[in-house]
Structure formats: structure tokens, C-alpha cells
Design a protein around this motif. Structure first.
Motif, PDB file in Angstrom:
ATOM      1  N   ILE A  62     -25.886   4.459  -0.350  1.00 26.48           N
ATOM      2  CA  ILE A  62     -24.533   4.197   0.143  1.00 26.48           C
ATOM      3  C   ILE A  62     -24.359   4.824   1.512  1.00 26.48           C
ATOM      4  CG2 ILE A  62     -22.074   4.376  -0.373  1.00 26.48           C
ATOM      5  CD1 ILE A  62     -22.824   4.825  -3.307  1.00 26.48           C
ATOM      6  N   MET A  63     -23.978   4.003   2.476  1.00 27.80           N
ATOM      7  CA  MET A  63     -23.722   4.441   3.848  1.00 27.80           C
ATOM      8  C   MET A  63     -22.215   4.414   4.073  1.00 27.80           C
ATOM      9  SD  MET A  63     -26.753   1.956   5.191  1.00 27.80           S
ATOM     10  CE  MET A  63     -26.535   0.951   3.711  1.00 27.80           C
ATOM     11  N   VAL A  64     -21.650   5.511   4.504  1.00 26.10           N
ATOM     12  CA  VAL A  64     -20.200   5.628   4.585  1.00 26.10           C
ATOM     13  C   VAL A  64     -19.783   5.953   6.004  1.00 26.10           C
ATOM     14  CG1 VAL A  64     -18.157   6.725   3.588  1.00 26.10           C
ATOM     15  CG2 VAL A  64     -20.255   6.522   2.225  1.00 26.10           C
ATOM     16  N   ALA A  65     -18.674   5.353   6.435  1.00 26.39           N
ATOM     17  CA  ALA A  65     -18.107   5.677   7.748  1.00 26.39           C
ATOM     18  C   ALA A  65     -16.589   5.716   7.626  1.00 26.39           C
ATOM     19  CB  ALA A  65     -18.538   4.651   8.799  1.00 26.39           C
ATOM     20  N   GLY A  66     -16.008   6.579   8.440  1.00 28.72           N
ATOM     21  CA  GLY A  66     -14.566   6.779   8.416  1.00 28.72           C
ATOM     22  C   GLY A  66     -14.264   8.261   8.493  1.00 28.72           C
ATOM     23  N   ASP A  67     -13.058   8.628   8.126  1.00 29.63           N
ATOM     24  CA  ASP A  67     -12.646  10.029   8.173  1.00 29.63           C
ATOM     25  C   ASP A  67     -13.535  10.884   7.270  1.00 29.63           C
ATOM     26  OD1 ASP A  67     -10.387  12.059   8.867  1.00 29.63           O
ATOM     27  OD2 ASP A  67     -10.626  12.185   6.686  1.00 29.63           O
ATOM     28  N   ALA A  98      -2.317   2.696   3.726  1.00 29.86           N
ATOM     29  CA  ALA A  98      -3.529   2.998   2.969  1.00 29.86           C
ATOM     30  C   ALA A  98      -4.547   3.697   3.862  1.00 29.86           C
ATOM     31  CB  ALA A  98      -4.145   1.720   2.400  1.00 29.86           C
ATOM     32  N   ALA A  99      -5.438   4.456   3.261  1.00 34.21           N
ATOM     33  CA  ALA A  99      -6.583   5.039   3.964  1.00 34.21           C
ATOM     34  C   ALA A  99      -7.797   4.153   3.715  1.00 34.21           C
ATOM     35  CB  ALA A  99      -6.847   6.455   3.475  1.00 34.21           C
ATOM     36  N   TYR A 100      -8.796   4.245   4.595  1.00 34.13           N
ATOM     37  CA  TYR A 100      -9.896   3.273   4.542  1.00 34.13           C
ATOM     38  C   TYR A 100     -11.227   3.934   4.859  1.00 34.13           C
ATOM     39  CZ  TYR A 100     -12.723  -0.788   6.045  1.00 34.13           C
ATOM     40  OH  TYR A 100     -13.696  -1.728   6.204  1.00 34.13           O
ATOM     41  N   LEU A 101     -12.215   3.607   4.048  1.00 34.23           N
ATOM     42  CA  LEU A 101     -13.614   3.928   4.311  1.00 34.23           C
ATOM     43  C   LEU A 101     -14.427   2.647   4.215  1.00 34.23           C
ATOM     44  CD1 LEU A 101     -14.263   7.102   2.102  1.00 34.23           C
ATOM     45  CD2 LEU A 101     -14.119   7.071   4.602  1.00 34.23           C
ATOM     46  N   GLU A 102     -15.427   2.495   5.086  1.00 34.99           N
ATOM     47  CA  GLU A 102     -16.426   1.453   4.864  1.00 34.99           C
ATOM     48  C   GLU A 102     -17.606   2.118   4.174  1.00 34.99           C
ATOM     49  OE1 GLU A 102     -17.213   0.106   8.877  1.00 34.99           O
ATOM     50  OE2 GLU A 102     -18.979   1.406   9.053  1.00 34.99           O
ATOM     51  N   ALA A 112     -17.987   7.405  12.686  1.00 32.62           N
ATOM     52  CA  ALA A 112     -16.808   6.568  12.888  1.00 32.62           C
ATOM     53  C   ALA A 112     -16.973   5.205  12.231  1.00 32.62           C
ATOM     54  CB  ALA A 112     -16.550   6.398  14.385  1.00 32.62           C
ATOM     55  N   ILE A 113     -15.839   4.588  11.891  1.00 31.45           N
ATOM     56  CA  ILE A 113     -15.836   3.240  11.319  1.00 31.45           C
ATOM     57  C   ILE A 113     -16.680   2.306  12.193  1.00 31.45           C
ATOM     58  CG2 ILE A 113     -14.383   1.224  10.845  1.00 31.45           C
ATOM     59  CD1 ILE A 113     -13.956   3.341   8.803  1.00 31.45           C
ATOM     60  N   GLY A 114     -17.520   1.530  11.539  1.00 33.42           N
ATOM     61  CA  GLY A 114     -18.435   0.616  12.217  1.00 33.42           C
ATOM     62  C   GLY A 114     -19.871   1.095  12.175  1.00 33.42           C
ATOM     63  N   SER A 115     -20.069   2.413  12.161  1.00 34.90           N
ATOM     64  CA  SER A 115     -21.442   2.931  12.230  1.00 34.90           C
ATOM     65  C   SER A 115     -22.228   2.653  10.955  1.00 34.90           C
ATOM     66  CB  SER A 115     -21.433   4.425  12.535  1.00 34.90           C
ATOM     67  OG  SER A 115     -20.679   5.143  11.570  1.00 34.90           O
ATOM     68  N   ALA A 116     -21.580   2.729   9.802  1.00 39.35           N
ATOM     69  CA  ALA A 116     -22.291   2.436   8.553  1.00 39.35           C
ATOM     70  C   ALA A 116     -22.646   0.954   8.463  1.00 39.35           C
ATOM     71  CB  ALA A 116     -21.443   2.855   7.359  1.00 39.35           C
ATOM     72  N   LEU A 117     -21.741   0.099   8.916  1.00 37.69           N
ATOM     73  CA  LEU A 117     -22.027  -1.336   8.858  1.00 37.69           C
ATOM     74  C   LEU A 117     -23.079  -1.749   9.877  1.00 37.69           C
ATOM     75  CD1 LEU A 117     -18.493  -2.659   8.017  1.00 37.69           C
ATOM     76  CD2 LEU A 117     -20.601  -3.277   6.806  1.00 37.69           C
ATOM     77  N   TRP A 144       0.844  -1.188   0.000  1.00 35.98           N
ATOM     78  CA  TRP A 144       0.000   0.000   0.000  1.00 35.98           C
ATOM     79  C   TRP A 144       0.883   1.243   0.000  1.00 35.98           C
ATOM     80  CZ3 TRP A 144      -4.751  -0.903  -1.315  1.00 35.98           C
ATOM     81  CH2 TRP A 144      -5.367  -2.119  -0.976  1.00 35.98           C
ATOM     82  N   GLN A 145       0.582   2.169  -0.906  1.00 39.16           N
ATOM     83  CA  GLN A 145       1.360   3.394  -1.055  1.00 39.16           C
ATOM     84  C   GLN A 145       0.437   4.590  -1.164  1.00 39.16           C
ATOM     85  OE1 GLN A 145       3.484   1.929  -4.566  1.00 39.16           O
ATOM     86  NE2 GLN A 145       5.368   1.796  -3.362  1.00 39.16           N
ATOM     87  N   GLY A 146      -0.391   4.757  -0.131  1.00 37.27           N
ATOM     88  CA  GLY A 146      -1.285   5.908  -0.090  1.00 37.27           C
ATOM     89  C   GLY A 146      -2.624   5.712  -0.768  1.00 37.27           C
ATOM     90  N   GLN A 147      -2.922   4.508  -1.240  1.00 36.81           N
ATOM     91  CA  GLN A 147      -4.219   4.283  -1.883  1.00 36.81           C
ATOM     92  C   GLN A 147      -5.362   4.476  -0.892  1.00 36.81           C
ATOM     93  OE1 GLN A 147      -1.613   2.178  -2.192  1.00 36.81           O
ATOM     94  NE2 GLN A 147      -1.412   1.463  -4.316  1.00 36.81           N
ATOM     95  N   ARG A 148      -6.519   4.785  -1.422  1.00 34.34           N
ATOM     96  CA  ARG A 148      -7.743   4.925  -0.646  1.00 34.34           C
ATOM     97  C   ARG A 148      -8.616   3.696  -0.908  1.00 34.34           C
ATOM     98  NH1 ARG A 148      -4.690   8.858   0.245  1.00 34.34           N
ATOM     99  NH2 ARG A 148      -5.343  11.041   0.201  1.00 34.34           N
ATOM    100  N   VAL A 149      -8.904   2.964   0.139  1.00 34.27           N
ATOM    101  CA  VAL A 149      -9.682   1.728   0.020  1.00 34.27           C
ATOM    102  C   VAL A 149     -11.121   2.009   0.438  1.00 34.27           C
ATOM    103  CG1 VAL A 149      -9.951  -0.648   0.800  1.00 34.27           C
ATOM    104  CG2 VAL A 149      -7.650   0.325   0.482  1.00 34.27           C
ATOM    105  N   VAL A 150     -12.061   1.701  -0.434  1.00 31.44           N
ATOM    106  CA  VAL A 150     -13.485   1.816  -0.141  1.00 31.44           C
ATOM    107  C   VAL A 150     -14.039   0.399  -0.066  1.00 31.44           C
ATOM    108  CG1 VAL A 150     -15.710   2.767  -0.862  1.00 31.44           C
ATOM    109  CG2 VAL A 150     -13.590   4.017  -1.364  1.00 31.44           C
TER     110      VAL A 150
END
Length: 305
Positions: A135-140, A114-118, A163-168, A86-92
Motif C-alpha cells: 500500500i502506497m499512501v499520500a496525503g497528510d 472530508a479528509a482525504y488520502l490516496e 504529498a497527494i499525487g506521489s503515491a499514484l 461529508w461530516q468529517g469522514q476520512r476517505v481512503v
């Protein structure tokens, strides 16, 4: 095709392939990977670039969309795939996994670079193809804003939940309703049919009441025809998500006793053809239960003498 960097798509099952098709229709470059390479061919025919490994798909991309089967698959692919750096990619991450697993992924990916969104979705293949997923999104939140142009290609109103977890957790709460509403409707329909009540009369009363739900109309033709082919959301996925809901609910101290029986019912479909049919095939599980066989008569006592 867009001159912007391509997007990596990891996982091309029912939902993932539809997401990929939608992105290609929007003129976005796409690099695709699946552990079963033959499943890449429909997207390759539309212009996607097939990759032999997840690392190959990810390497030149800024954005990575993961639509993998479950939590273990996410860990295996995102954290342990061979040669993946991982080199700075954004993972959705758009699959339905446990909120706790999503939090673990967020921490681990950040450590690996890597950065991460759920971003779980409500909707399935038809909605993905038309760009109408919810689409429900959580993360930064800043990362969410950065991801919006991509997410808007898939749904009209992506919503940030915190925060991460809330969308799931939100997604699991919604999928619990899918299971419970379908089960409740199936049982009611089974009863009126077994009792000889006219189904259309029953439906007319239901439609005129506060009890009616659109999903009843959507699934009624399948239930009446006993035809569950061509699923957008199979029974196996419904069971998986219901079990995830039960685990999350227990972590929050909720009483899940009433719902556990539905999970037990769905367990009867495991490793049977029902698992790959539309989830409304649970209607086959709510039908009349065969009466128990008559017990064998007791063996005659041996005669003496």
C-alpha cells in the motif's frame, strides 16, 4: 463483530470485494455500496450491510474506502452522489486514477468537509484476501498515522510517500512495468515458438540470467495454454493504467514514443472479449500478423471500336 463504528466501502469489483472480505474476516463492521447492487451479495453473505446509496453507506462511518473504477467514477460518487454530506469522514481512495484527479478530489473533499488520502496498492485479489497488499499512501502524514490500523489490516507495511499525487505516480510507474514486461516476454515467447525453439530450453537460459523476472513464471502457463479466464487484473484495466502513465509522463516532459505503440496495441482489445480477460491476453495481440490480401488485379481497359 467489532463495536467500533463501521467502515464504508464504495465499490465492490474484483479488488474492492476482496478488500471487503478481508475487513470482515478481521472482525470489522462494513457498510457496502455498488452501483450494481447484485455485486454486494457475496459480502452481505459474509456479514456486510448493503446500502442502496453511497450516502447511506457513508453517513454513520468515520472511515470510507473507495475502490471505484476510474477518475470519473470517483468524481461522480465522492463529489456528486445524491444526498451525500461529508461530516468529517476520512476517505481512503484506493483505486488507480490520475494523480491530478486525486489532487482535485483532495481539495474538493476538504471543502465539502472530508479528509482525504490516496492509497493505491500493488497486488490484486489474492493479496487483498491474505492482507499482503503493498500500500502506497499520500496525503497528510498525521492522517496517514491515524489510518494505519485500518491499512495494516490490508497490507503489512503501508508506506507514506508524501504529498497527494506521489503515491499514484509511483503506482503508475509500477503498472507501466507490468505492461512492458508482459509485452516484452510475450514477444520473445512468440519468436522462439515461431522459430521452433524448445520453450523449456529458452526458459532455462532466461532463468539463469539477469533478465529473468518472476512475472514471467507467473504468466507462462497462461500464455502456453492460451487461457486467460478468471482474471485478477483484466486487460481493460491495464490499458487504462498505461494511458494514465503516458499522460503523467508527458506532463513531466518525458519522451513516451516507445511506449505509445504498446498503448496502440492494447487499443485493439477495446470493446472485445479480450478486455475482460487477464491482462496477459495481450499475448494474442503479439502473434503473427496475417499477410495483407493480394491486391485486386487492375481492371482491363475498355476495348474501343
Amino acid at each position: 463483530m467489532s463495536s467500533s463504528p463501521p467502515i464504508a466501502l464504495l465499490g465492490t469489483g474484483l479488488l474492492g470485494s476482496a478488500i471487503g472480505q478481508r475487513l470482515l474476516q478481521r472482525g470489522l463492521g462494513l457498510r457496502v455500496w455498488n452501483r450494481h447492487p447484485e455485486r454486494l451479495q457475496p459480502l452481505v453473505a459474509l456479514g456486510a450491510e448493503a446500502c442502496a446509496t453511497a450516502a447511506e453507506a457513508v453517513q454513520p462511518c468515520r472511515w470510507v474506502i473507495a475502490v471505484l473504477a476510474d477518475g470519473p467514477a470517483c468524481r461522480e460518487v465522492l463529489l456528486s452522489a445524491e444526498n451525500l454530506r461529508w461530516q468529517g469522514q476520512r476517505v481512503v481512495q484506493m483505486g488507480t486514477i490520475a494523480p491530478e484527479t486525486s489532487r482535485e478530489l483532495a481539495v474538493a473533499l476538504q471543502r465539502q468537509g472530508a479528509a482525504y488520502l490516496e492509497a493505491p496498492v500493488l497486488g490484486s485479489r489474492p493479496e487483498a484476501l491474505t492482507g499482503t497488499l503493498q500500500i502506497m499512501v499520500a496525503g497528510d502524514e498525521q492522517l496517514f498515522q491515524e489510518a494505519l490500523p485500518l491499512l495494516l489490516a490490508l497490507g503489512p507495511n503501508p508506506e507514506w510517500f508524501g504529498a497527494i499525487g506521489s503515491a499514484l505516480d509511483t503506482k503508475l510507474a509500477l503498472n507501466q512495468l507490468i505492461a512492458s514486461l508482459t509485452h516484452a516476454f510475450s514477444l520473445s515467447l512468440q519468436l522462439v515458438q515461431a522459430a521452433g525453439v524448445n520453450v523449456e530450453q529458452f526458459m532455462a537460459v532466461l532463468r539463469g540470467s539477469a533478465l529473468h523476472a518472476p512475472t514471467f513464471e507467473k504468466k507462462l502457463p497462461r500464455l502456453l495454454a492460451d487461457d486467460y479466464r478468471h482474471p485478477n487484473f483484466p486487460t481493460a484495466h491495464l490499458r487504462k493504467d498505461l494511458l494514465l502513465f503516458l499522460a503523467s509522463a508527458r506532463q513531466h516532459g518525458l519522451d513516451t514514443m516507445g511506449l505509445r505503440c504498446l498503448a496502440d496495441l492494447l487499443e485493439r482489445a477495446r470493446d472485445t472479449p479480450l478486455d475482460q480477460l487477464d491482462y496477459s491476453a495481450l499475448h494474442r495481440l503479439t502473434g503473427p500478423v496475417p499477410p495483407p490480401a493480394d491486391p485486386a488485379p487492375p481492371a482491363a481497359a475498355p476495348r474501343s471500336g
